[in-house]
Structures are given as C-alpha cells and as structure tokens.
Enzyme design. Structure first.
Site, PDB file in Angstrom:
ATOM      1  N   LYS A 174       0.890  -1.179   0.000  1.00  0.00           N
ATOM      2  CA  LYS A 174       0.000   0.000   0.000  1.00  0.00           C
ATOM      3  C   LYS A 174       0.917   1.214   0.000  1.00  0.00           C
ATOM      4  O   LYS A 174       1.415   1.634   1.032  1.00  0.00           O
ATOM      5  CB  LYS A 174      -0.879  -0.028   1.257  1.00  0.00           C
ATOM      6  CG  LYS A 174      -2.228   0.652   1.111  1.00  0.00           C
ATOM      7  CD  LYS A 174      -2.166   2.128   0.786  1.00  0.00           C
ATOM      8  CE  LYS A 174      -1.933   2.993   2.003  1.00  0.00           C
ATOM      9  NZ  LYS A 174      -1.682   4.409   1.616  1.00  0.00           N
ATOM     10  N   GLU A 250       9.117   1.209  11.211  1.00  0.00           N
ATOM     11  CA  GLU A 250      10.202   2.196  11.122  1.00  0.00           C
ATOM     12  C   GLU A 250       9.512   3.552  11.110  1.00  0.00           C
ATOM     13  O   GLU A 250       8.735   3.849  10.198  1.00  0.00           O
ATOM     14  CB  GLU A 250      11.014   1.961   9.843  1.00  0.00           C
ATOM     15  CG  GLU A 250      11.763   0.634   9.911  1.00  0.00           C
ATOM     16  CD  GLU A 250      12.445   0.219   8.618  1.00  0.00           C
ATOM     17  OE1 GLU A 250      12.132   0.796   7.566  1.00  0.00           O
ATOM     18  OE2 GLU A 250      13.274  -0.689   8.675  1.00  0.00           O
ATOM     19  N   CYS A 284      13.411  10.825   7.595  1.00  0.00           N
ATOM     20  CA  CYS A 284      13.192  10.366   8.973  1.00  0.00           C
ATOM     21  C   CYS A 284      14.466  10.498   9.799  1.00  0.00           C
ATOM     22  O   CYS A 284      14.429  10.800  10.972  1.00  0.00           O
ATOM     23  CB  CYS A 284      12.717   8.918   8.970  1.00  0.00           C
ATOM     24  SG  CYS A 284      13.834   7.835   8.064  1.00  0.00           S
ATOM     25  N   GLU A 385       8.774  16.278  15.324  1.00  0.00           N
ATOM     26  CA  GLU A 385       9.398  16.076  14.018  1.00  0.00           C
ATOM     27  C   GLU A 385       8.752  17.057  13.035  1.00  0.00           C
ATOM     28  O   GLU A 385       7.557  16.972  12.769  1.00  0.00           O
ATOM     29  CB  GLU A 385       9.149  14.638  13.563  1.00  0.00           C
ATOM     30  CG  GLU A 385       9.791  14.308  12.251  1.00  0.00           C
ATOM     31  CD  GLU A 385       9.468  12.901  11.774  1.00  0.00           C
ATOM     32  OE1 GLU A 385       8.288  12.507  11.841  1.00  0.00           O
ATOM     33  OE2 GLU A 385      10.390  12.201  11.337  1.00  0.00           O
TER      34      GLU A 385
HETATM   35  P1  NAD Z   1       2.161   8.421   7.507  1.00  0.00           P
HETATM   36  O1  NAD Z   1       2.285   7.649   8.762  1.00  0.00           O
HETATM   37  O2  NAD Z   1       1.195   9.528   7.441  1.00  0.00           O
HETATM   38  O3  NAD Z   1       1.802   7.458   6.294  1.00  0.00           O
HETATM   39  C1  NAD Z   1       2.594   6.335   5.978  1.00  0.00           C
HETATM   40  C2  NAD Z   1       1.713   5.290   5.331  1.00  0.00           C
HETATM   41  O4  NAD Z   1       0.775   4.819   6.290  1.00  0.00           O
HETATM   42  C3  NAD Z   1       0.908   5.796   4.141  1.00  0.00           C
HETATM   43  O5  NAD Z   1       0.912   4.798   3.141  1.00  0.00           O
HETATM   44  C4  NAD Z   1      -0.470   5.994   4.738  1.00  0.00           C
HETATM   45  O6  NAD Z   1      -1.519   5.894   3.800  1.00  0.00           O
HETATM   46  C5  NAD Z   1      -0.518   4.852   5.731  1.00  0.00           C
HETATM   47  N1  NAD Z   1      -1.477   5.032   6.828  1.00  0.00           N
HETATM   48  C6  NAD Z   1      -1.817   6.175   7.450  1.00  0.00           C
HETATM   49  N2  NAD Z   1      -2.712   5.931   8.433  1.00  0.00           N
HETATM   50  C7  NAD Z   1      -2.934   4.591   8.427  1.00  0.00           C
HETATM   51  C8  NAD Z   1      -3.756   3.718   9.199  1.00  0.00           C
HETATM   52  N3  NAD Z   1      -4.517   4.177  10.194  1.00  0.00           N
HETATM   53  N4  NAD Z   1      -3.739   2.402   8.917  1.00  0.00           N
HETATM   54  C9  NAD Z   1      -2.954   1.921   7.928  1.00  0.00           C
HETATM   55  N5  NAD Z   1      -2.174   2.693   7.165  1.00  0.00           N
HETATM   56  C10 NAD Z   1      -2.147   4.012   7.413  1.00  0.00           C
HETATM   57  O7  NAD Z   1       3.633   8.928   7.177  1.00  0.00           O
HETATM   58  P2  NAD Z   1       4.088   9.849   5.975  1.00  0.00           P
HETATM   59  O8  NAD Z   1       3.624  11.232   6.244  1.00  0.00           O
HETATM   60  O9  NAD Z   1       3.757   9.195   4.683  1.00  0.00           O
HETATM   61  O10 NAD Z   1       5.675   9.754   6.119  1.00  0.00           O
HETATM   62  C11 NAD Z   1       6.417  10.571   6.963  1.00  0.00           C
HETATM   63  C12 NAD Z   1       6.738   9.860   8.259  1.00  0.00           C
HETATM   64  O11 NAD Z   1       7.412   8.645   7.976  1.00  0.00           O
HETATM   65  C13 NAD Z   1       7.686  10.654   9.130  1.00  0.00           C
HETATM   66  O12 NAD Z   1       7.284  10.548  10.465  1.00  0.00           O
HETATM   67  C14 NAD Z   1       9.018   9.953   8.915  1.00  0.00           C
HETATM   68  O13 NAD Z   1       9.943  10.126   9.953  1.00  0.00           O
HETATM   69  C15 NAD Z   1       8.585   8.544   8.786  1.00  0.00           C
HETATM   70  N6  NAD Z   1       9.618   7.769   8.098  1.00  0.00           N
HETATM   71  C16 NAD Z   1      10.345   6.864   8.813  1.00  0.00           C
HETATM   72  C17 NAD Z   1      11.358   6.140   8.190  1.00  0.00           C
HETATM   73  C18 NAD Z   1      12.192   5.144   8.932  1.00  0.00           C
HETATM   74  O14 NAD Z   1      12.871   4.368   8.278  1.00  0.00           O
HETATM   75  N7  NAD Z   1      12.188   5.146  10.245  1.00  0.00           N
HETATM   76  C19 NAD Z   1      11.614   6.354   6.829  1.00  0.00           C
HETATM   77  C20 NAD Z   1      10.845   7.281   6.144  1.00  0.00           C
HETATM   78  C21 NAD Z   1       9.839   7.988   6.783  1.00  0.00           C
END
Ligand code: NAD
Length: 481
Positions: A174, A250, A284, A385
């Site tokens: 997804k 992550e 991140c 963040e």
């Molecule tokens: P997000 O959590 O908003 O979304 C990530 C994914 O989760 C998307 O595909 C979204 O549609 C899905 N999602 C959202 N709510 C959900 C739910 N209730 N159930 C199932 N799926 C759901 O994150 P984002 O804004 O896309 O990305 C940024 C975040 O990701 C930042 O916090 C960043 O630090 C983190 N990040 C972490 C790493 C790592 O390796 N630790 C790497 C990249 C990004």
C-alpha cells in the site's frame, strides 16, 4: 495524466466501485495522475490472490526466487530514467537524487536480498547426553502487508517488498497516497520479470478507513511492515492486535547531531547541511537538532548559515537543484506553522524562515533552507518532528551534557557525532539511544546492519538477518537419535 491502477493477481484493475483520487505534483500543485482508490474490497481480492500464490512461491528455492528478483532489479535499471522522473514529479525530490540514489538503491534492495536469502542458513544444537538433536527450520512467514511513506516512495517500498519476496512471502503493498506512481511502474516491471501472479500486489488508497486500515485488520494477513509516522504506528498496532499480526515499524525521528569542538569543521558543516537539507528535510533520519560545543558555536553557526544560503532551491526536474518543493500544500502549511512556533518560543532565526514565491516558485510548495539558533529542548520545535528544511541549533559545554540533551527526546531513530577524539566517539555511540549512530559520517549504511529505532522511532529491526528473522517463522525441530 497517468492512469494508476491497482495490481492484483497479475492484473491492473480499477476499484470495484470506480473510486479514484488525483496525485498532485508539488512542483506546481497540478494533478499528474488519476489513481484508483482501494478499500476493503480490493484488499480482500489482493489478500486472496497473495494467499493463493503463497503456496507456490514459498516452495521455490531461494536461488530460483533470486533469478526472478534479479530480473526485477534489471527492470528498475532499464527504466531508471522514467522512474526517476515520475518520482520527482510526484513528490518533489531532486531528479539528481532520484537518478543517482533512490532508483539505484531500489534496484539494489532486490539484488541484495535475492542473494542474501540464497545464502543464509540456520543453527543446530546437539545434545549427545540426551540423544537429542535439535535444529531450526525457517519457513516463509506468509502474506505480508507493506505500508510505506511518500518521502522515498520506491526506495522504502522496495526495502520492505524485496526481502519479503526473497524470503518466500507474498505481498500486498500500500504505497503512500501522495506518491503512488512509481509503485505502479514497479508492478509492470515485476510482471515483465516473470514473478508469478499474486506474489506481488499493489492496492492504492488512503490509511484510516481506507486500504491501509483494511490491510492492518485483515484476518488473513500475517504481518505488517510499516514505515511512517509514530502516531500511525500506534493506530496500526492497535488495529492489528485483533488478529495478532507480526509487526515491524520504522517511524519518525528528531535526531541529534553532536558537533564537538575537536571536530573536523569542514566535514561537520558539510555533513550537518546534508543531514537537514537532503530531500527538503523530509528524511526520517534528518539531523534536525544540532548540538554544538560552545568554543566553536559561533564559528560553526556562521558556516552553517553560509552553507544554507548557498543550498540550491529550485525546480526539482533541473539537474542542478539540491532542494525541491515540499510534498503537499498541507505539509507546507505544517512546516510554516512550526517556523512561526519556533519564533514564538524564542529561537533565533538565522536564515530562511519563509515560503519562496518568486516566479515559478509561486505555484509550488517551496520553503527556504531555515536555521534557528539558541534553541533548547524545552521548546516544542525541538521535540516534534517538523519533517522539513528547518534546523534547530543549540550549544552545550560537556560531553555528559551533550549525551543528556541528545537523549531528551521521545524519538531514538538516529544520531550523529563529529569528533576527532576516539574516546568521545565511543562514549557517545554507546550512550545515545538511537537505532543508528553515525560517527563522522551520515547516511551511509550496510544493508546487513540492523535498521530501526529506539523509543517512538521503531519496533523491531530490518536489514540482513533482521529481515530474515521478520519475514520467516522459526521452528525448533527436536529429534531423538
Ligand atoms: P504516515 O504515517 O502519514 O503514512 C505512511 C503510510 O501509512 C501511508 O501509506 C499511509 O496511507 C498509511 N497510513 C496512514 N494511516 C494509516 C492507518 N490508520 N492504517 C494503515 N495505514 C495508514 O507517514 P508519511 O507522512 O507518509 O511519512 C512521513 C513519516 O514517515 C515521518 O514521520 C518519517 O519520519 C517517517 N519515516 C520513517 C522512516 C524510517 O525508516 N524510520 C523512513 C521514512 C519515513
């Protein structure tokens, strides 16, 4: 306009009810793709395709799977230019980074795990006194849901999908709703590479009440590997608890970047600039809190500001651009509100701090590289963040103080230290609570190493043997001899 469909059981399909949404380019906030919007109906279909395919795929030898997965990597390399351009148009990263970093690494994710899975073995324990011999059998885990974010769309999706497939699982991916295009091109590559139908599926859509949530609550999904915000991780953990799924998360970070007075200043300044302005700060691992030892505080800050002012903001499709627009207008508003908050909280604005709107920038989500000095951990902007090109710099006196300041965070994803003193390097590496600790470098990583976070930054680890552990079940076989 590109037409982005789901990829289920080897077919590219629309949603059953015809729902769709638009993917908007942050370069000028115009739509560039119509994307099928999936929900529980599409997840049901994808899970059943993946379950059916699992029986065959999991019975293949790792070597046979490796042959096909290397063909996927070849396909990514063959279509690298097309993938890089769509990634840039979809989420705003610089085309140079997409070409030279994200896409090669996406191919490498497949090559690395294809070869790794063909080489790992298991342990055995002999107990002659009991006439018993025990060995560990590792079996592919099953059907895996992969949920990924928009900041490194293809690179992070393949970081999850490649090991899952290499270790014999089948997958429903997804992708993030902000950047779904490259996942659909990957699906074409996977199909052309001869991966059997149903082994890899893509369902597009949103998180809450959408495809994401349907994946996390589906009773026939065995595991969720997720990268995204910590709050989303909490929601997924709670949703997945009803069906007891294996979870690997992550998540976010507010990583400390410690600069000691004995550091090589050129390296520290260069690494710190890359640490916050790479990918518009939408990283991140970004070193978004710089802790500088007091004797070099003023000099370091002056050089950091000078570097930020030279950082090239521009249309990300131009090769010379180092920093493009933020992913969406909504995210732009969030970052600008944190810039305002930093000023309200008393941090000193050194450079940037505004939306760039001249000429062609007016239509996009551009923010100038921004640095605040004299920040401290009691400020919300030093705890949350921000996920944009906004740096918080603060002074410290002793190593003890730097370690305390570094650990004063709900996150623990990564940390950096710049020093020429070996003892300081070891001490900071040991005492700072972070999943990855960089000493005199940033961003380089061996894919065999554990990757993940402490505290709210992660759950479990992925990479090499850690991914093997996650994507397989372990069975102890105890034999009377
Ligand atoms: P997000 O959590 O908003 O979304 C990530 C994914 O989760 C998307 O595909 C979204 O549609 C899905 N999602 C959202 N709510 C959900 C739910 N209730 N159930 C199932 N799926 C759901 O994150 P984002 O804004 O896309 O990305 C940024 C975040 O990701 C930042 O916090 C960043 O630090 C983190 N990040 C972490 C790493 C790592 O390796 N630790 C790497 C990249 C990004």
């Amino acid at each position: 306009m590109r037409d982005v469909r789901h990829f289920i059981g080897g077919d590219f399909v629309e949603s059953a009810d015809g729902s769709s949404f638009e993917s908007i380019s942050p370069i000028d906030n115009t739509p560039i793709a119509t994307v099928a919007e999936g929900g529980s109906a599409e997840i049901d279909l994808a899970v059943s395709a993946a379950r059916q395919a699992f029986a065959e795929w999991s019975s293949w030898s790792a070597e046979d799977r490796a042959v096909v997965l290397h063909r996927v990597a070849d396909g990514i390399e063959d279509r690298l230019e097309e993938l890089a351009e769509w990634e840039t148009r979809d989420m705003g990263k610089s085309i140079t980074a997409a070409r030279t970093k994200d896409m090669p690494r996406s191919a490498h994710n497949f090559r690395f795990f294809a070869d790794y899975a063909a080489q790992v073995g298991t342990e055995a324990w002999d107990q002659p006194s009991k006439n018993v011999f025990t060995f560990e059998l590792r079996e592919p885990l099953g059907v895996v849901g992969s949920i990924s974010p928009w900041n490194f769309p293809l690179m992070l999706l393949t970081w999850k999908v490649a090991p899952a497939l290499a270790f014999g699982c089948t997958v429903i991916a997804k992708p993030a709703e902000q950047s779904p295009i490259t996942a659909s091109i990957l699906a074409e590559i996977v199909k052309d590479a001869g991966v059997p139908d149903g082994v890899f599926n893509v369902v597009n859509g949103f998180g809450p009440d959408g495809a994401g949530e349907a994946l996390t609550t589906h009773p026939d999904v065995d595991a969720i590997t997720f990268t995204g915000e910590s709050n989303t991780g909490r929601a997924i953990m709670s949703a997945a608890s009803q069906t007891m799924k294996k979870l690997s998360f992550e998540m976010g970070g507010k990583s400390p970047n410690i600069v000691m007075a004995d550091a090589d200043l050129d390296d520290a300044v260069d690494g710190s600039l890359k640490g916050i302005f790479t990918n518009q700060g939408e990283v991140c691992l970004a070193g978004s809190r710089i802790l500088v030892q007091r004797p070099i505080y003023d000099e370091f800050l002056a050089r950091l500001v000078e570097g930020a002012e030279k950082w090239t903001l521009g249309n990300p499709l131009e090769e010379s651009t180092e920093m493009g627009p933020l992913v969406s207008e909504e995210h732009l508003e969030k970052v600008l509100s944190y810039i305002e908050l930093a000023q309200d909280e008393g941090a000193k604005l050194m450079t940037g701090g505004y939306r760039v709107t001249d000429g062609e920038f007016a239509a996009g989500n551009y923010v100038a590289p921004t640095i605040f000095a004299d920040a401290d951990n009691s400020m919300q902007v030093c705890q949350d963040e921000i996920f944009g090109p906004v740096e918080m710099v603060m002074p410290f006196d002793t190593v003890d103080e730097a370690i305390d300041l570094a650990n004063e965070s709900r996150y623990g994803l990564s940390a950096m230290v710049w020093t020429t003193n070996l003892n300081t390097a070891h001490r900071v590496a040991r005492e700072v609570k972070a999943g990855t600790m960089w000493v005199n470098c940033f961003f380089v990583r061996d894919l065999r190493a554990p990757f993940g976070g402490y505290k709210a930054s992660g759950l479990g680890r992925e990479g090499g043997a850690y991914s093997y552990e996650f994507f397989t079940e372990a069975k102890a076989v105890v034999m009377k001899v």
